[in-house]
Design a protein around this motif. Structure first.
Motif, PDB file in Angstrom:
ATOM      1  N   PRO A 162     -54.218 -48.790 -65.833  1.00  0.00           N
ATOM      2  CA  PRO A 162     -53.571 -46.908 -66.386  1.00  0.00           C
ATOM      3  C   PRO A 162     -54.597 -46.223 -67.468  1.00  0.00           C
ATOM      4  CG  PRO A 162     -52.316 -48.691 -66.558  1.00  0.00           C
ATOM      5  CD  PRO A 162     -53.141 -49.648 -66.780  1.00  0.00           C
ATOM      6  N   VAL A 163     -54.863 -45.171 -66.597  1.00  0.00           N
ATOM      7  CA  VAL A 163     -55.289 -43.547 -68.321  1.00  0.00           C
ATOM      8  C   VAL A 163     -54.402 -42.714 -68.382  1.00  0.00           C
ATOM      9  CG1 VAL A 163     -57.042 -42.062 -68.343  1.00  0.00           C
ATOM     10  CG2 VAL A 163     -58.031 -44.575 -66.722  1.00  0.00           C
ATOM     11  N   PHE A 164     -54.467 -42.849 -69.322  1.00  0.00           N
ATOM     12  CA  PHE A 164     -53.268 -41.395 -69.794  1.00  0.00           C
ATOM     13  C   PHE A 164     -54.090 -40.750 -70.687  1.00  0.00           C
ATOM     14  CE2 PHE A 164     -51.337 -45.700 -69.630  1.00  0.00           C
ATOM     15  CZ  PHE A 164     -50.208 -44.884 -68.880  1.00  0.00           C
ATOM     16  N   GLU A 165     -53.700 -39.193 -70.553  1.00  0.00           N
ATOM     17  CA  GLU A 165     -54.545 -38.037 -70.947  1.00  0.00           C
ATOM     18  C   GLU A 165     -54.114 -37.510 -72.696  1.00  0.00           C
ATOM     19  OE1 GLU A 165     -56.104 -33.516 -69.933  1.00  0.00           O
ATOM     20  OE2 GLU A 165     -55.411 -34.641 -68.633  1.00  0.00           O
ATOM     21  N   VAL A 166     -54.827 -37.239 -73.800  1.00  0.00           N
ATOM     22  CA  VAL A 166     -54.347 -37.026 -74.807  1.00  0.00           C
ATOM     23  C   VAL A 166     -54.720 -34.882 -74.541  1.00  0.00           C
ATOM     24  CG1 VAL A 166     -53.872 -36.997 -77.159  1.00  0.00           C
ATOM     25  CG2 VAL A 166     -54.165 -38.936 -75.575  1.00  0.00           C
ATOM     26  N   PRO A 167     -53.615 -34.093 -74.661  1.00  0.00           N
ATOM     27  CA  PRO A 167     -53.751 -32.869 -74.144  1.00  0.00           C
ATOM     28  C   PRO A 167     -54.540 -32.329 -76.070  1.00  0.00           C
ATOM     29  CG  PRO A 167     -51.845 -33.406 -74.598  1.00  0.00           C
ATOM     30  CD  PRO A 167     -51.735 -34.703 -74.210  1.00  0.00           C
ATOM     31  N   LYS A 168     -55.240 -31.210 -75.357  1.00  0.00           N
ATOM     32  CA  LYS A 168     -56.229 -30.369 -76.543  1.00  0.00           C
ATOM     33  C   LYS A 168     -56.482 -31.648 -77.679  1.00  0.00           C
ATOM     34  CE  LYS A 168     -52.625 -27.012 -76.124  1.00  0.00           C
ATOM     35  NZ  LYS A 168     -51.271 -25.822 -76.647  1.00  0.00           N
ATOM     36  N   ALA A 169     -57.364 -32.499 -77.913  1.00  0.00           N
ATOM     37  CA  ALA A 169     -57.824 -32.882 -78.229  1.00  0.00           C
ATOM     38  C   ALA A 169     -59.156 -34.216 -77.389  1.00  0.00           C
ATOM     39  CB  ALA A 169     -57.276 -34.488 -78.473  1.00  0.00           C
ATOM     40  N   GLY A 170     -60.144 -34.432 -78.614  1.00  0.00           N
ATOM     41  CA  GLY A 170     -61.219 -34.503 -78.323  1.00  0.00           C
ATOM     42  C   GLY A 170     -61.220 -36.125 -78.451  1.00  0.00           C
ATOM     43  N   HIS A 171     -62.907 -36.472 -79.305  1.00  0.00           N
ATOM     44  CA  HIS A 171     -63.205 -37.966 -79.069  1.00  0.00           C
ATOM     45  C   HIS A 171     -61.964 -38.866 -79.704  1.00  0.00           C
ATOM     46  CE1 HIS A 171     -65.140 -41.921 -78.824  1.00  0.00           C
ATOM     47  NE2 HIS A 171     -64.999 -41.733 -80.190  1.00  0.00           N
ATOM     48  N   ASN A 172     -61.590 -37.822 -81.090  1.00  0.00           N
ATOM     49  CA  ASN A 172     -60.346 -38.015 -82.323  1.00  0.00           C
ATOM     50  C   ASN A 172     -59.242 -37.894 -81.910  1.00  0.00           C
ATOM     51  OD1 ASN A 172     -62.855 -38.673 -84.615  1.00  0.00           O
ATOM     52  ND2 ASN A 172     -63.149 -37.191 -83.931  1.00  0.00           N
ATOM     53  N   LEU A 173     -58.831 -38.674 -81.096  1.00  0.00           N
ATOM     54  CA  LEU A 173     -57.517 -38.126 -80.174  1.00  0.00           C
ATOM     55  C   LEU A 173     -56.470 -37.678 -81.100  1.00  0.00           C
ATOM     56  CD1 LEU A 173     -59.277 -40.195 -78.747  1.00  0.00           C
ATOM     57  CD2 LEU A 173     -57.726 -39.962 -76.728  1.00  0.00           C
ATOM     58  N   MET A 174     -55.799 -38.812 -82.309  1.00  0.00           N
ATOM     59  CA  MET A 174     -54.992 -38.939 -82.751  1.00  0.00           C
ATOM     60  C   MET A 174     -55.290 -38.279 -84.090  1.00  0.00           C
ATOM     61  SD  MET A 174     -58.070 -41.424 -84.045  1.00  0.00           S
ATOM     62  CE  MET A 174     -57.422 -42.955 -82.541  1.00  0.00           C
ATOM     63  N   ILE A 175     -56.021 -37.678 -84.821  1.00  0.00           N
ATOM     64  CA  ILE A 175     -56.557 -35.954 -85.601  1.00  0.00           C
ATOM     65  C   ILE A 175     -56.279 -35.229 -84.943  1.00  0.00           C
ATOM     66  CG2 ILE A 175     -58.439 -35.535 -87.154  1.00  0.00           C
ATOM     67  CD1 ILE A 175     -57.728 -38.358 -88.274  1.00  0.00           C
ATOM     68  N   ASP A 176     -57.286 -35.118 -84.085  1.00  0.00           N
ATOM     69  CA  ASP A 176     -57.132 -33.696 -82.922  1.00  0.00           C
ATOM     70  C   ASP A 176     -55.815 -33.911 -82.488  1.00  0.00           C
ATOM     71  OD1 ASP A 176     -59.188 -33.636 -83.705  1.00  0.00           O
ATOM     72  OD2 ASP A 176     -59.930 -34.234 -81.318  1.00  0.00           O
ATOM     73  N   ASN A 177     -55.104 -33.896 -81.897  1.00  0.00           N
ATOM     74  CA  ASN A 177     -53.424 -33.947 -81.911  1.00  0.00           C
ATOM     75  C   ASN A 177     -52.223 -34.662 -81.833  1.00  0.00           C
ATOM     76  OD1 ASN A 177     -50.811 -33.433 -80.668  1.00  0.00           O
ATOM     77  ND2 ASN A 177     -51.591 -33.123 -78.421  1.00  0.00           N
ATOM     78  N   PRO A 178     -52.348 -35.519 -83.243  1.00  0.00           N
ATOM     79  CA  PRO A 178     -51.901 -36.308 -83.349  1.00  0.00           C
ATOM     80  C   PRO A 178     -50.373 -37.184 -82.694  1.00  0.00           C
ATOM     81  CG  PRO A 178     -51.857 -35.121 -85.398  1.00  0.00           C
ATOM     82  CD  PRO A 178     -52.395 -34.828 -84.501  1.00  0.00           C
ATOM     83  N   GLU A 179     -49.768 -35.804 -82.525  1.00  0.00           N
ATOM     84  CA  GLU A 179     -48.075 -35.690 -81.736  1.00  0.00           C
ATOM     85  C   GLU A 179     -48.914 -35.951 -79.841  1.00  0.00           C
ATOM     86  OE1 GLU A 179     -44.797 -35.563 -81.575  1.00  0.00           O
ATOM     87  OE2 GLU A 179     -44.864 -35.069 -83.671  1.00  0.00           O
ATOM     88  N   GLY A 180     -49.396 -35.900 -79.445  1.00  0.00           N
ATOM     89  CA  GLY A 180     -50.155 -35.883 -78.213  1.00  0.00           C
ATOM     90  C   GLY A 180     -50.935 -37.584 -77.721  1.00  0.00           C
ATOM     91  N   PHE A 181     -51.417 -37.728 -79.251  1.00  0.00           N
ATOM     92  CA  PHE A 181     -51.738 -38.603 -79.303  1.00  0.00           C
ATOM     93  C   PHE A 181     -50.829 -40.580 -79.129  1.00  0.00           C
ATOM     94  CE2 PHE A 181     -52.585 -43.502 -81.389  1.00  0.00           C
ATOM     95  CZ  PHE A 181     -54.166 -43.822 -80.618  1.00  0.00           C
ATOM     96  N   VAL A 182     -49.715 -39.756 -79.633  1.00  0.00           N
ATOM     97  CA  VAL A 182     -48.228 -40.423 -80.012  1.00  0.00           C
ATOM     98  C   VAL A 182     -47.652 -40.718 -78.542  1.00  0.00           C
ATOM     99  CG1 VAL A 182     -46.075 -40.906 -80.881  1.00  0.00           C
ATOM    100  CG2 VAL A 182     -47.799 -40.661 -82.721  1.00  0.00           C
ATOM    101  N   THR A 183     -47.771 -39.620 -77.919  1.00  0.00           N
ATOM    102  CA  THR A 183     -46.997 -39.973 -76.035  1.00  0.00           C
ATOM    103  C   THR A 183     -48.122 -40.772 -75.639  1.00  0.00           C
ATOM    104  OG1 THR A 183     -45.566 -38.008 -77.078  1.00  0.00           O
ATOM    105  CG2 THR A 183     -46.295 -38.391 -74.943  1.00  0.00           C
ATOM    106  N   ALA A 184     -49.207 -40.738 -75.573  1.00  0.00           N
ATOM    107  CA  ALA A 184     -50.178 -41.365 -74.562  1.00  0.00           C
ATOM    108  C   ALA A 184     -49.882 -42.846 -75.192  1.00  0.00           C
ATOM    109  CB  ALA A 184     -51.357 -40.665 -74.880  1.00  0.00           C
ATOM    110  N   LEU A 185     -50.282 -43.207 -76.241  1.00  0.00           N
ATOM    111  CA  LEU A 185     -49.741 -44.131 -76.603  1.00  0.00           C
ATOM    112  C   LEU A 185     -48.506 -44.936 -76.624  1.00  0.00           C
ATOM    113  CD1 LEU A 185     -51.194 -46.860 -78.162  1.00  0.00           C
ATOM    114  CD2 LEU A 185     -49.685 -45.965 -80.298  1.00  0.00           C
ATOM    115  N   VAL A 186     -47.496 -44.540 -76.632  1.00  0.00           N
ATOM    116  CA  VAL A 186     -46.316 -44.912 -76.209  1.00  0.00           C
ATOM    117  C   VAL A 186     -45.935 -45.114 -74.488  1.00  0.00           C
ATOM    118  CG1 VAL A 186     -43.709 -44.373 -76.043  1.00  0.00           C
ATOM    119  CG2 VAL A 186     -44.791 -43.569 -77.602  1.00  0.00           C
ATOM    120  N   ALA A 187     -46.924 -44.464 -74.096  1.00  0.00           N
ATOM    121  CA  ALA A 187     -47.698 -44.331 -72.487  1.00  0.00           C
ATOM    122  C   ALA A 187     -47.271 -46.162 -72.234  1.00  0.00           C
ATOM    123  CB  ALA A 187     -47.602 -43.376 -71.673  1.00  0.00           C
ATOM    124  N   GLY A 188     -49.069 -45.854 -72.608  1.00  0.00           N
ATOM    125  CA  GLY A 188     -50.121 -47.332 -72.661  1.00  0.00           C
ATOM    126  C   GLY A 188     -49.594 -48.425 -73.073  1.00  0.00           C
TER     127      GLY A 188
END
Length: 255
Positions: free
Chosen positions: A223-249
Motif C-alpha cells: 500500500p502506498v500513501f501520498e503526503v501532499p505538499k511535501a518532498g523527501h523530508n515529508l514530516m518536516i515539509d507537511n507534519p499534518e499530512g505526514f501524520v494522516t498518511a502514517l495513521v493510514a499506513g
C-alpha cells in the motif's frame, strides 16, 4: 535520553523515549538526521496518542556514539537496533523509517520478524544507486570527505533545518552510510519489503512524484500513501499530512 552499550560495535546507541500505554513505535531517521528532530513533533500528535515511542539515533548520528570500526551498513544498523529492542524486552513493535532509516527498518523486519508487527517506510532507499544526497557523498573517497568534503557539504546546505541536523552527524558515518546505500546489498530492500508477510506501507511526498519505487511497490502489492505538499523530508515539509498518511499506513492490512 536512554542508552545501551553495544559490545560488538564498541559504542553506545541512544534514544529518546516518549511514554505511553498503547502500541510501541520505533522511529528510525534518515541519513544525516536524528530521531528526535525528524519524529518528535509528529509522534506527539493527538492522532497518534497512546503509544510508547522510541526515537532512535542510529550509530554515528545524533547523540549516539561514533565507533570508527563500525561498518555503517544497513544490516549492521538493523542489528544494533535489534539489540536495543531485545534489551528492552520488546517484540511486535510498529516500526517507522524514513529514507536511510527506511532501509534499516526493512532489514530489521526481514531479519527479525519477531520484533516487528507493522512497518511503515517513508521514501526509503530500496535499491542500489543511492539518492540525491548519498550519491555525491559516496563519489568522494573516505579520507577526502572526512577531511574537507563534509565541511564543504555542510556549508552548501540550503535548508537551515537540515544543516542543524547534519552538524550532529559524524563525517565518517555519513560517508560509509552513503557508500552502503549506493552499493546496496543482496537481496535489495525492495525485494525484502515486497516479500514481508506482515502489514507494511510506503509513504511518498507529492513533490517526489512520479517516484519509481512507489510505483514498483504498489505494483507488488505494498500500500502506498501520498503526503501532499511535501518532498523527501515529508514530516518536516507537511507534519499534518505526514501524520494522516502514517495513521493510514499503520492501519494497512496484512498482505
Amino acid at each position: 535520553m536512554r542508552e545501551l552499550f553495544l559490545a560488538d560495535a564498541r559504542g553506545y546507541m541512544r534514544w529518546i523515549e516518549l511514554p505511553g500505554e498503547g502500541p510501541v513505535r520505533v522511529c528510525l531517521h534518515g541519513l544525516g538526521c536524528t530521531g528526535a528532530s525528524d519524529f518528535a513533533h509528529v509522534m506527539t500528535h493527538p492522532a497518534l496518542a497512546g503509544g510508547r515511542t522510541l526515537l532512535v539515533d542510529l550509530l554515528g548520528f545524533g547523540l549516539s556514539d561514533r565507533p570508527r570500526e563500525f561498518g555503517y551498513g544497513m544490516a549492521a544498523q538493523a542489528a544494533a537496533v535489534a539489540q536495543v529492542l531485545d534489551h528492552l524486552g520488546l517484540t511486535g513493535v510498529e516500526l517507522i523509517g524514513h529514507s536511510m532509516g527506511g532501509a534499516v527498518a526493512v532489514r530489521l523486519a526481514a531479519s527479525r520478524p519477531d520484533l516487528v508487527a507493522r512497518l511503515v517506510v517513508a521514501e526509503p532507499n530500496l535499491y542500489p544507486g543511492g539518492g540525491m544526497f548519498s550519491s555525491p557523498v559516496a563519489a568522494q573517497d573516505e579520507e577526502t570527505f572526512v577531511r574537507v568534503g563534509f565541511a564543504r557539504m555542510l556549508a552548501a546546505v540550503d535548508r537551515p533545518d537540515y544543516a542543524a541536523r547534519l552538524r550532529l552527524a559524524d563525517p565518517l558515518a555519513v560517508h560509509r552510510s552513503a557508500v552502503a546505500l549506493v552499493e546496496g546489498a543482496a537481496p535489495p530492500e525492495g525485494e525484502l519489503l515486497a516479500g514481508l508477510d506482515r502489514p507494511r506501507a510506503f509513504l511518498v511526498g507529492e513533490y517526489s512524484l512520479p517516484d519509481a519505487d512507489a510505483e514498483r511497490m504498489a505494483a507488488l502489492g505494498v500500500p502506498v500513501f501520498e503526503v501532499p505538499k511535501a518532498g523527501h523530508n515529508l514530516m518536516i515539509d507537511n507534519p499534518e499530512g505526514f501524520v494522516t498518511a502514517l495513521v493510514a499506513g499503520l492501519s494497512a492490512d496484512a498482505p
